[in-house]
Design a protein around this motif. Structure first.
Motif, PDB file in Angstrom:
ATOM      1  N   THR B  52       0.831  -1.207   0.000  1.00 52.25           N
ATOM      2  CA  THR B  52       0.000   0.000   0.000  1.00 52.25           C
ATOM      3  C   THR B  52       0.865   1.257   0.000  1.00 52.25           C
ATOM      4  N   LYS B 317     -11.262   1.022   3.875  1.00 55.68           N
ATOM      5  CA  LYS B 317     -10.149   1.323   2.971  1.00 55.68           C
ATOM      6  C   LYS B 317      -8.795   1.078   3.637  1.00 55.68           C
ATOM      7  N   PHE B 320      -8.707  -3.064   4.473  1.00 55.41           N
ATOM      8  CA  PHE B 320      -8.710  -3.941   3.299  1.00 55.41           C
ATOM      9  C   PHE B 320      -8.130  -3.191   2.107  1.00 55.41           C
ATOM     10  N   PHE B 322      -7.104  -2.070  -1.240  1.00 64.55           N
ATOM     11  CA  PHE B 322      -7.619  -2.534  -2.518  1.00 64.55           C
ATOM     12  C   PHE B 322      -6.473  -2.646  -3.491  1.00 64.55           C
ATOM     13  N   SER B 324      -5.540  -4.234  -6.976  1.00 63.25           N
ATOM     14  CA  SER B 324      -6.162  -4.901  -8.132  1.00 63.25           C
ATOM     15  C   SER B 324      -5.156  -5.810  -8.830  1.00 63.25           C
TER      16      SER B 324
END
Lengths: 597, 324
Positions: B52, B317, B320, B322, B324
């Motif tokens: 992240t 957010k 978890f 995100f 892709s």
């Protein structure tokens, strides 16, 4: 304190501005530069605007495409939910039918699950399909569904809203779907309350989950320059999807939500320091607003290339027009320069030069005038040269007249005769008078002599003549002493006295008197030579005044006209000789000269 | 016509040429300079925290249009590998390096070299204690500790008796968090059972916590300073039936911790914002590169997540990520 002075280079640099050619080319150049500059800038701005509005339209289309894409996925979910809604098996399974055995229920469960599985098989974008009955039964696309025991199903947003919507489908914001144990996937949920066969009573909730990846991929695949992006807000203004949602939560980033909500389906520019951006808002019929954001600087495809081509064209045009302006100003000023060259020739003393007049322009006019002026100057110069020549000639004659051989012979004869008569005293007088006469006439080179000298001269002359003609001639000289210091041309009066004696008195048997007088008349002095001799008629007076310098006896002779000419040449037209005469009465010659010291 | 009269048009032409040249020059692509090199603590794709951070850094690079290179150790000898990466990065002469140091004392030489080379140094996640840097972009770990203390004893009605467990006793972040907790719970008001290094093993944590519960029946709190071992600790408490009486508090999130939180086996998680850390790290580096002033410390507030608020949009957010 030092005063500011323009530096030398600037002065030198500005020097060409003093020439017309320099000024014209400078003016042309500046005008052209300004015109081209403004035109280029303007057209650049216009093209930029055109490109911008094109990109705006393009952006709108792209966002519409995104909307349609998402719409198709939502439609698909909608279709699936309708399929569930109308499915008899599902209705039966959810109905509170007490006659159903456990076995039968399992059979229904299996067939519904199979249906869901087959639906899921064809749609990779769907994460899961589930049905939750109000009677506690639930079925999903999985064989074995373990619901997350820590999740309160009836408190889930999608569940509550669907139950409230009464049969209409509800679309949730992206969220982590946690109803299935151990599963945490980001999805967008479409939920719908299922009705029993009478269509009135709710039986349960159908849930279709779309993988958020799908929307993410759609939004990410849109290329709006290298920095542009797509985001989605719902009708309440909540961010549904944003590539930098965390920054928004942390308030590190702001989106103009208010404007987006009020914008409807349009686009607008935002400039908040982070770069000018174009927002294109697209409504969708599932309540979301899809917003495309493109940076203005990136919207214009290759803005640098566009600006460069503009700059290059402007420079080329500038170079061309500057060249033309140079040639043009050169062409315009050519006659001036030709005239200038002719003038320079004149400056150096060449009056033969003439400017060639070739056109009817102002310069042509100037050239004509110049030519006329130069011609006139030349004529004047010629005249002056002529005058000088005449004057010299006259003076030469004058000199000759001083040593008029006949006069000299006669005088010398008289002296000899007197000597023979032993008239010593008279010889002395005559000789000294002759000496005085010559001294007075050749004493100096000066054109002008004091009137005293002139008086001496004329007195000596008359003395000699008196001795020759004795009682035949009497004379009086009356020149006031105060005039003695003024000047008069040399040998001014002798020709008139001579004429008076030879033509007026000589042939009169009783002889005559010559009176010489001078008087001041304002700024001039007037000499008069008066005799009481034969006199002349008017015709003769005119003849005398206009006579040429040549006498009828063929020898050079100082004529009246010559004296007159000398006076006019020396002092100007206001002065000269006038004659008054009456036949039988005598002649009076008046000579007027200015008072000159 | 004298050639000197040509000067003005020529001057204007020159001027125009200058304008064009200037325009062309400006059109050259905005030079990203040596760009920015980001060195993380790990490049492991399983570490959602660092992944992240990475996506935050990339988002900033895209938005600011700067060249970005992302590096990070992949092997077991992470500290040594990071040293090599930093040395390589300095040799590449970027304009700025964004570094999440693993072990400061091992990087001493490289950090000095970096300074000497005039490369801007932005530190993220773990602070540098004895080396100069241009800016530090991170959560306040001491504050995180204070928040954890508040979660542990919100009203201090009952005297907190608690233990720290950690996987790395040398971790600066862990010691700062502990400092924060101790600040809020001074020895008189609470009783600390000390710090126990449980390593990376879940089993070790299980055994440690189990023996602690036996030895100290009055214990009512466990603070897991690092992310490992929490599952073991939670399992030990569950087995002892103490899930509700002993508050288990952890830092940052992983799926096991989230599930523990969901099940009520964990009391709270103090969660940093790795996306913002990556984003602000690069953004600060870019700003410092351009000579803009940035604070010595760019604070990124951390969030406190409990089972009650874990599914709120903001926390979803955070918990978890995100990817892709």
């Amino acid at each position: 304190m030092t005063r500011l002075r323009p530096p030398d280079w600037l002065k030198r640099g500005l020097r060409p501005l003093r020439t017309i050619h320099g000024t014209i080319s400078a003016a042309f150049s500046i005008l052209i530069l300004a015109a081209i500059g403004i035109t280029s800038l303007n057209s650049y701005k216009l093209s930029e605007e055109a490109v911008l509005s094109n990109s705006q339209a393009y952006l709108g289309e792209v966002i519409q495409q995104v909307g349609q894409n998402i719409q198709s996925y939502i439609d698909n979910m909608e279709n699936i939910s309708l399929l569930i809604f109308t499915n008899k098996d599902v209705k039966y399974y959810l109905s509170d039918n007490p006659f159903l055995s456990r076995e039968e229920i399992r059979t229904y469960e299996k067939s519904i699950s199979d249906l869901f599985q087959s639906l899921l098989y064809t749609r990779k974008d769907i994460a899961s399909i589930m049905v939750f009955g109000y009677n506690g039964r639930n079925v999903s696309d999985r064989r074995l569904t373990t619901l997350n025991p820590y999740v309160q199903l009836r408190e889930q947003d999608w569940y509550v809203k669907a139950a409230r919507a009464g049969g209409r489908s509800v679309i949730s914001a992206p969220h982590v779907q946690n109803v299935v144990s151990g599963d945490y996937e980001w999805v967008v949920s479409l939920s719908r309350e299922l009705k029993n066969s009478n269509g009135m009573t709710g039986q349960g909730i159908a849930l279709v989950d779309l993988k958020l990846n799908v929307i993410n991929d759609i939004c990410r695949s849109v290329k709006l320059g290298s920095r542009g992006y797509v985001f989605i807000v719902d009708s309440a203004g909540n961010i549904v999807y944003h590539p930098q949602q965390q920054l928004l939560y942390s308030k590190l980033r702001e989106e103009p939500i208010e404007r987006i909500l009020s914008a409807g389906q349009s686009s607008f520019l935002v400039d908040d320091g982070a770069g000018e951006r174009l927002y294109s808002v697209q409504d969708s019929n599932f309540g979301w607003k899809i917003v495309g954001v493109a940076y203005r600087s990136e919207l214009i495809a290759e803005p640098d290339a566009m600006r460069n081509s503009f700059l290059l064209w402007a420079a080329a045009a500038l170079a061309g027009t500057l060249l033309i302006s140079l040639l043009l100003s050169h062409r315009i000023t050519r006659p001036i320069r030709r005239l200038q060259a002719a003038m320079r020739q004149v400056e150096r003393g060449n009056f033969e030069v003439r400017a060639e007049v070739e056109q009817q322009s102002e310069i042509g006019q100037l050239e004509r005038t110049f030519n006329m002026m130069v011609g006139q100057t030349q004529r004047l110069m010629d005249e002056r040269i002529q005058t000088e020549e005449t004057k010299r000639r006259t003076e030469l004659r004058l000199l000759q007249s001083q040593i008029n051989p006949h006069f000299l012979y006669n005088t010398l004869d008289s002296i000899i005769w007197m000597a023979e008569q032993r008239k010593n005293e008279e010889v002395v007088r005559m000789t000294s008078a002759l000496a005085k006469l010559f001294r007075a006439s050749i004493a100096k080179d000066d054109e002008l002599v004091p009137i005293r000298i002139e008086q001496e001269h004329i007195a000596s002359y008359l003395q000699i003549q008196k001795m020759r003609y004795r009682d035949m001639l009497d004379y009086e000289i009356d020149i006031p002493r105060e005039l003695h210091l003024y000047k008069s041309p040399r040998i001014l009066l002798q020709p008139f006295v001579e004429n008076a004696i030879y033509h007026g008195i000589k042939n009169m048997p009783e002889g005559g008197v010559v009176q010489i007088a001078a008087e001041v008349d304002g700024d001039s002095i007037r000499f008069t030579v008066r005799d009481n001799g034969k006199g002349m008629d008017e015709e003769t007076v005119q003849a005398v005044l206009n006579a040429s310098a040549r006498d009828n006896d063929g020898r050079d002779h100082i004529g009246v006209s010559n004296v007159n000419e000398r006076i006019v040449l020396t002092f100007g037209a206001g002065y000269g000789v006038s004659i008054e005469s009456e036949p039988g009465e005598g002649t009076c010659v008046a000579v007027t000269i200015p008072k000159v010291r | 016509m004298g050639s000197k009269k040509l000067w003005l048009p020529l001057l204007l032409l020159l001027f125009a040429a200058l304008v064009v040249w200037n325009g062309l020059k400006r059109s050259e692509p905005a030079d990203a300079g040596g760009g920015i090199i980001v060195i993380l603590q790990t490049k492991d794709v399983n570490s959602s925290y660092w992944q992240t951070v990475r996506s935050g850094a990339m988002a900033a690079a895209k938005e600011l249009n700067v060249a970005l290179e992302l590096l990070g150790p992949t092997g077991a000898e992470a500290a040594e590998e990071q040293k090599e990466l930093l040395r390589g990065a300095i040799a590449a002469r970027p304009e700025a390096i964004v570094l999440a140091p693993i072990a400061e004392e091992r990087l001493s030489e490289e950090l000095d070299a970096c300074r000497k080379a005039g490369i801007k140094l932005i530190v993220i996640d773990t602070p540098l204690l004895s080396h100069p840097y241009d800016s530090y972009v991170s959560s306040d770990h001491v504050e995180e500790g204070r928040v954890a203390a508040d979660m542990l004893a919100p009203d201090k009605r009952k005297k907190p008796v608690y233990a720290f467990i950690t996987s790395d006793d040398d971790s600066v972040v862990a010691s700062q968090r502990r400092q924060g907790v101790l600040e809020k719970l001074p020895p008189g008001e609470a009783f600390s059972l000390g710090t126990i290094d449980v390593g990376k093993s879940e089993e070790q944590a299980y055994r440690t916590v189990k023996s602690l519960t036996v030895a100290y029946p009055g214990m009512n709190g466990i603070v897991a300073l690092t992310d490992v071992g929490v599952s073991g600790a939670a399992r030990a408490l569950e087995d002892q039936g103490l899930s509700h009486s002993v508050k288990l508090i952890g830092f940052d999130s992983s799926l096991p911790e989230i599930q523990l939180l969901e099940r009520g086996r964990m009391h709270a998680l103090i969660v940093q914002n790795p996306f913002n850390m990556g984003y602000l790290g690069v953004e600060t580096a870019s700003a410092v590169m351009q000579g803009r002033k940035r604070p010595q410390w760019v604070d990124i507030p951390s969030a406190t997540v409990t089972s009650a608020n874990m599914y709120e949009p903001e926390n979803q957010k955070l918990l978890f990520p995100f990817v892709s």
